[in-house]
Design a protein around this motif. Sequence first.
Motif, PDB file in Angstrom:
ATOM      1  N   ASP A 160       6.658  56.430 -17.855  1.00 30.71           N
ATOM      2  CA  ASP A 160       6.291  55.129 -18.405  1.00 30.71           C
ATOM      3  C   ASP A 160       7.461  54.146 -18.311  1.00 30.71           C
ATOM      4  O   ASP A 160       7.293  52.990 -17.937  1.00 30.71           O
ATOM      5  N   ASN A 161       8.664  54.621 -18.633  1.00 35.25           N
ATOM      6  CA  ASN A 161       9.854  53.778 -18.512  1.00 35.25           C
ATOM      7  C   ASN A 161      10.125  53.422 -17.057  1.00 35.25           C
ATOM      8  O   ASN A 161      10.428  52.271 -16.745  1.00 35.25           O
ATOM      9  N   ALA A 162      10.040  54.415 -16.166  1.00 35.75           N
ATOM     10  CA  ALA A 162      10.272  54.165 -14.739  1.00 35.75           C
ATOM     11  C   ALA A 162       9.320  53.067 -14.264  1.00 35.75           C
ATOM     12  O   ALA A 162       9.694  52.188 -13.488  1.00 35.75           O
ATOM     13  N   PHE A 163       8.099  53.111 -14.774  1.00 40.16           N
ATOM     14  CA  PHE A 163       7.110  52.086 -14.435  1.00 40.16           C
ATOM     15  C   PHE A 163       7.475  50.731 -15.043  1.00 40.16           C
ATOM     16  O   PHE A 163       7.514  49.711 -14.351  1.00 40.16           O
ATOM     17  N   LYS A 164       7.800  50.746 -16.347  1.00 40.89           N
ATOM     18  CA  LYS A 164       8.060  49.483 -17.056  1.00 40.89           C
ATOM     19  C   LYS A 164       9.271  48.747 -16.510  1.00 40.89           C
ATOM     20  O   LYS A 164       9.304  47.527 -16.462  1.00 40.89           O
ATOM     21  N   TYR A 165      10.309  49.506 -16.118  1.00 39.45           N
ATOM     22  CA  TYR A 165      11.560  48.875 -15.707  1.00 39.45           C
ATOM     23  C   TYR A 165      11.767  48.964 -14.197  1.00 39.45           C
ATOM     24  O   TYR A 165      12.886  49.023 -13.709  1.00 39.45           O
ATOM     25  N   GLY A 193      17.748  49.133 -13.581  1.00 37.23           N
ATOM     26  CA  GLY A 193      18.954  49.877 -13.913  1.00 37.23           C
ATOM     27  C   GLY A 193      19.460  49.589 -15.322  1.00 37.23           C
ATOM     28  O   GLY A 193      18.912  48.742 -16.039  1.00 37.23           O
ATOM     29  N   ILE A 194      20.504  50.321 -15.731  1.00 38.25           N
ATOM     30  CA  ILE A 194      21.071  50.188 -17.081  1.00 38.25           C
ATOM     31  C   ILE A 194      22.582  50.077 -16.955  1.00 38.25           C
ATOM     32  O   ILE A 194      23.212  50.897 -16.278  1.00 38.25           O
ATOM     33  N   ALA A 195      23.169  49.078 -17.612  1.00 36.55           N
ATOM     34  CA  ALA A 195      24.621  48.877 -17.538  1.00 36.55           C
ATOM     35  C   ALA A 195      25.352  50.026 -18.230  1.00 36.55           C
ATOM     36  O   ALA A 195      24.812  50.660 -19.142  1.00 36.55           O
ATOM     37  N   PHE A 206      15.477  52.832 -31.666  1.00 38.30           N
ATOM     38  CA  PHE A 206      15.325  51.369 -31.704  1.00 38.30           C
ATOM     39  C   PHE A 206      16.273  50.640 -30.748  1.00 38.30           C
ATOM     40  O   PHE A 206      16.371  49.426 -30.783  1.00 38.30           O
ATOM     41  N   TYR A 207      16.984  51.410 -29.888  1.00 33.57           N
ATOM     42  CA  TYR A 207      17.896  50.722 -28.977  1.00 33.57           C
ATOM     43  C   TYR A 207      17.149  50.211 -27.742  1.00 33.57           C
ATOM     44  O   TYR A 207      16.469  50.956 -27.056  1.00 33.57           O
ATOM     45  N   ARG A 208      17.263  48.921 -27.483  1.00 36.80           N
ATOM     46  CA  ARG A 208      16.709  48.315 -26.276  1.00 36.80           C
ATOM     47  C   ARG A 208      17.808  47.517 -25.603  1.00 36.80           C
ATOM     48  O   ARG A 208      18.555  46.801 -26.271  1.00 36.80           O
ATOM     49  N   VAL A 209      17.899  47.640 -24.281  1.00 34.63           N
ATOM     50  CA  VAL A 209      18.975  46.954 -23.579  1.00 34.63           C
ATOM     51  C   VAL A 209      18.793  45.443 -23.686  1.00 34.63           C
ATOM     52  O   VAL A 209      19.708  44.717 -24.031  1.00 34.63           O
ATOM     53  N   ASP A 210      17.601  45.000 -23.373  1.00 32.09           N
ATOM     54  CA  ASP A 210      17.326  43.576 -23.391  1.00 32.09           C
ATOM     55  C   ASP A 210      16.171  43.353 -24.364  1.00 32.09           C
ATOM     56  O   ASP A 210      15.018  43.506 -24.024  1.00 32.09           O
ATOM     57  N   LYS A 211      16.534  42.997 -25.594  1.00 30.91           N
ATOM     58  CA  LYS A 211      15.528  42.945 -26.659  1.00 30.91           C
ATOM     59  C   LYS A 211      14.383  42.009 -26.289  1.00 30.91           C
ATOM     60  O   LYS A 211      13.222  42.328 -26.450  1.00 30.91           O
ATOM     61  N   ARG A 213      13.374  40.864 -23.307  1.00 36.24           N
ATOM     62  CA  ARG A 213      12.532  41.280 -22.194  1.00 36.24           C
ATOM     63  C   ARG A 213      11.677  42.492 -22.553  1.00 36.24           C
ATOM     64  O   ARG A 213      10.494  42.533 -22.286  1.00 36.24           O
ATOM     65  N   SER A 214      12.302  43.499 -23.199  1.00 38.05           N
ATOM     66  CA  SER A 214      11.509  44.694 -23.475  1.00 38.05           C
ATOM     67  C   SER A 214      10.484  44.422 -24.577  1.00 38.05           C
ATOM     68  O   SER A 214       9.500  45.128 -24.708  1.00 38.05           O
ATOM     69  N   ARG A 215      10.721  43.369 -25.364  1.00 41.39           N
ATOM     70  CA  ARG A 215       9.722  42.988 -26.352  1.00 41.39           C
ATOM     71  C   ARG A 215       8.449  42.531 -25.662  1.00 41.39           C
ATOM     72  O   ARG A 215       7.345  42.879 -26.054  1.00 41.39           O
ATOM     73  N   ASN A 220       9.509  49.636 -27.952  1.00 36.66           N
ATOM     74  CA  ASN A 220      10.030  49.672 -29.312  1.00 36.66           C
ATOM     75  C   ASN A 220      11.403  50.320 -29.384  1.00 36.66           C
ATOM     76  O   ASN A 220      11.998  50.401 -30.448  1.00 36.66           O
ATOM     77  N   GLY A 221      11.868  50.838 -28.273  1.00 43.25           N
ATOM     78  CA  GLY A 221      13.159  51.519 -28.281  1.00 43.25           C
ATOM     79  C   GLY A 221      13.122  52.884 -28.938  1.00 43.25           C
ATOM     80  O   GLY A 221      14.150  53.384 -29.405  1.00 43.25           O
ATOM     81  N   LEU A 222      11.948  53.500 -28.986  1.00 48.90           N
ATOM     82  CA  LEU A 222      11.846  54.815 -29.619  1.00 48.90           C
ATOM     83  C   LEU A 222      11.560  55.944 -28.640  1.00 48.90           C
ATOM     84  O   LEU A 222      11.826  57.117 -28.929  1.00 48.90           O
ATOM     85  N   GLY A 223      11.022  55.593 -27.472  1.00 46.83           N
ATOM     86  CA  GLY A 223      10.599  56.622 -26.517  1.00 46.83           C
ATOM     87  C   GLY A 223      11.692  57.628 -26.188  1.00 46.83           C
ATOM     88  O   GLY A 223      11.489  58.845 -26.300  1.00 46.83           O
ATOM     89  N   LEU A 224      12.863  57.137 -25.812  1.00 46.55           N
ATOM     90  CA  LEU A 224      13.918  58.051 -25.377  1.00 46.55           C
ATOM     91  C   LEU A 224      14.486  58.874 -26.526  1.00 46.55           C
ATOM     92  O   LEU A 224      14.915  60.011 -26.322  1.00 46.55           O
ATOM     93  N   SER A 225      14.512  58.317 -27.747  1.00 46.40           N
ATOM     94  CA  SER A 225      15.007  59.123 -28.864  1.00 46.40           C
ATOM     95  C   SER A 225      14.024  60.255 -29.170  1.00 46.40           C
ATOM     96  O   SER A 225      14.445  61.369 -29.519  1.00 46.40           O
ATOM     97  N   ILE A 226      12.732  59.980 -29.016  1.00 45.94           N
ATOM     98  CA  ILE A 226      11.734  61.041 -29.193  1.00 45.94           C
ATOM     99  C   ILE A 226      11.901  62.094 -28.093  1.00 45.94           C
ATOM    100  O   ILE A 226      11.931  63.301 -28.374  1.00 45.94           O
TER     101      ILE A 226
HETATM  102  P1  ADP Z   1      11.290  51.339 -24.916  1.00 48.89           P
HETATM  103  O1  ADP Z   1      10.022  51.652 -25.634  1.00 48.89           O
HETATM  104  O2  ADP Z   1      11.905  50.039 -25.306  1.00 48.89           O
HETATM  105  O3  ADP Z   1      11.180  51.497 -23.434  1.00 48.89           O
HETATM  106  P2  ADP Z   1      13.020  53.680 -24.863  1.00 48.89           P
HETATM  107  O4  ADP Z   1      13.670  54.409 -25.987  1.00 48.89           O
HETATM  108  O5  ADP Z   1      12.062  54.463 -24.015  1.00 48.89           O
HETATM  109  O6  ADP Z   1      12.319  52.410 -25.511  1.00 48.89           O
HETATM  110  O7  ADP Z   1      14.159  53.074 -23.949  1.00 48.89           O
HETATM  111  C1  ADP Z   1      15.242  52.396 -24.545  1.00 48.89           C
HETATM  112  C2  ADP Z   1      15.760  51.298 -23.635  1.00 48.89           C
HETATM  113  O8  ADP Z   1      16.405  51.881 -22.501  1.00 48.89           O
HETATM  114  C3  ADP Z   1      14.669  50.402 -23.061  1.00 48.89           C
HETATM  115  O9  ADP Z   1      14.353  49.352 -23.928  1.00 48.89           O
HETATM  116  C4  ADP Z   1      15.300  49.942 -21.770  1.00 48.89           C
HETATM  117  O10 ADP Z   1      16.129  48.831 -22.030  1.00 48.89           O
HETATM  118  C5  ADP Z   1      16.173  51.096 -21.346  1.00 48.89           C
HETATM  119  N1  ADP Z   1      15.513  51.948 -20.310  1.00 48.89           N
HETATM  120  C6  ADP Z   1      14.832  53.089 -20.515  1.00 48.89           C
HETATM  121  N2  ADP Z   1      14.388  53.617 -19.352  1.00 48.89           N
HETATM  122  C7  ADP Z   1      14.806  52.780 -18.376  1.00 48.89           C
HETATM  123  C8  ADP Z   1      14.677  52.761 -16.942  1.00 48.89           C
HETATM  124  N3  ADP Z   1      14.010  53.726 -16.287  1.00 48.89           N
HETATM  125  N4  ADP Z   1      15.256  51.740 -16.268  1.00 48.89           N
HETATM  126  C9  ADP Z   1      15.946  50.778 -16.927  1.00 48.89           C
HETATM  127  N5  ADP Z   1      16.097  50.721 -18.265  1.00 48.89           N
HETATM  128  C10 ADP Z   1      15.542  51.710 -18.987  1.00 48.89           C
END
Ligand code: ADP
Length: 270
Positions: A160-165, A193-195, A206-211, A213-215, A220-226
């Motif tokens: 889902d993230n790979a798709f979204k970003y 990508g991610i810096a 709750f961490y989002r790189v670009d609040k 844009r990802s809004r 929600n910034g929870l996917g990766l912590s889960i």
């Molecule tokens: P979200 O629901 O915001 O995607 P995640 O916890 O899954 O929350 O991811 C946290 C943040 O990490 C995202 O908001 C995004 O900024 C960054 N991120 C996650 N996956 C990717 C990716 N494949 N490419 C670029 N940025 C990513």
Amino acid sequence: SDSRIKVRKSNDELYDLTVNINKMLDRMQAYTNQQKEFVEDVSHELRTPVAVLEGHLSMLQRWGKDDPEVLADSITSSLQELKRMQSLIQEMLDLTRVEQIDSEYLEQETEVEPLFTQVYNDFKMLHPDFAVNFDDDIEPGSKVKIYRNHLEQVLVILLDNAFKYSGDRKEINLAASTNEALLEVVVQDYGVGIAKKDLKQVFNRFYRVDKARSRKRGGNGLGLSIAKRLIEIYQGTITVESVVGSGTVFRIELPIVNSELDKNMANKND
Ligand code: ADP
């Protein structure tokens, strides 16, 4: 901390007992602090959608009667904001659930191949315009020690993230390979990508790189912590590498259920 019992050092049992009680009090204090932090984070995250919703409803109240366009827009936007809050609440529930996983799950085994085929097919169905390269190097019949839905949940989060970003290049690599000890999974995209400074933090809740844009994207910034929590419960690892503008690679490793090895161990124990 202040809840500790004060006791003078000595060699008796009372002193040992007090030390142990103090350790327990420290653990309870740490737990309480975590809960407090979580409630603070949650309140903070809910504040924005609630404020946005209030804005839309005020518009509706002021101009909705006279202006049909404002009426339609405000209602649409309010519903969108409510959907966002619903997904936030659902993900927060998911997060608290994975904090305390029943021990019966830890004994579950999942056959790798059928799960990956299913996840791959589901993704293709949902995103037909995406090219997904599935590199399958899974030993037939191999299993991992993880509850099926939990592994599926992690894979869906990463895809889902790979798709979204993904940016403009609508292409994802999904690779799964097994050896005697490990399942290795790679989810790679060619997106934004991610810096470096953000990389360490993407697994934080709750961490989002670009609040902003990802809004818009609904994150929600929870996917990766889960995902991280789930993988680590099952003795696995999850890591990330990324180059801004070129893409991101997430890698998971999980222990394989090695039936031959397990049988030998069992025989030795007889
Ligand atoms: P979200 O629901 O915001 O995607 P995640 O916890 O899954 O929350 O991811 C946290 C943040 O990490 C995202 O908001 C995004 O900024 C960054 N991120 C996650 N996956 C990717 C990716 N494949 N490419 C670029 N940025 C990513």
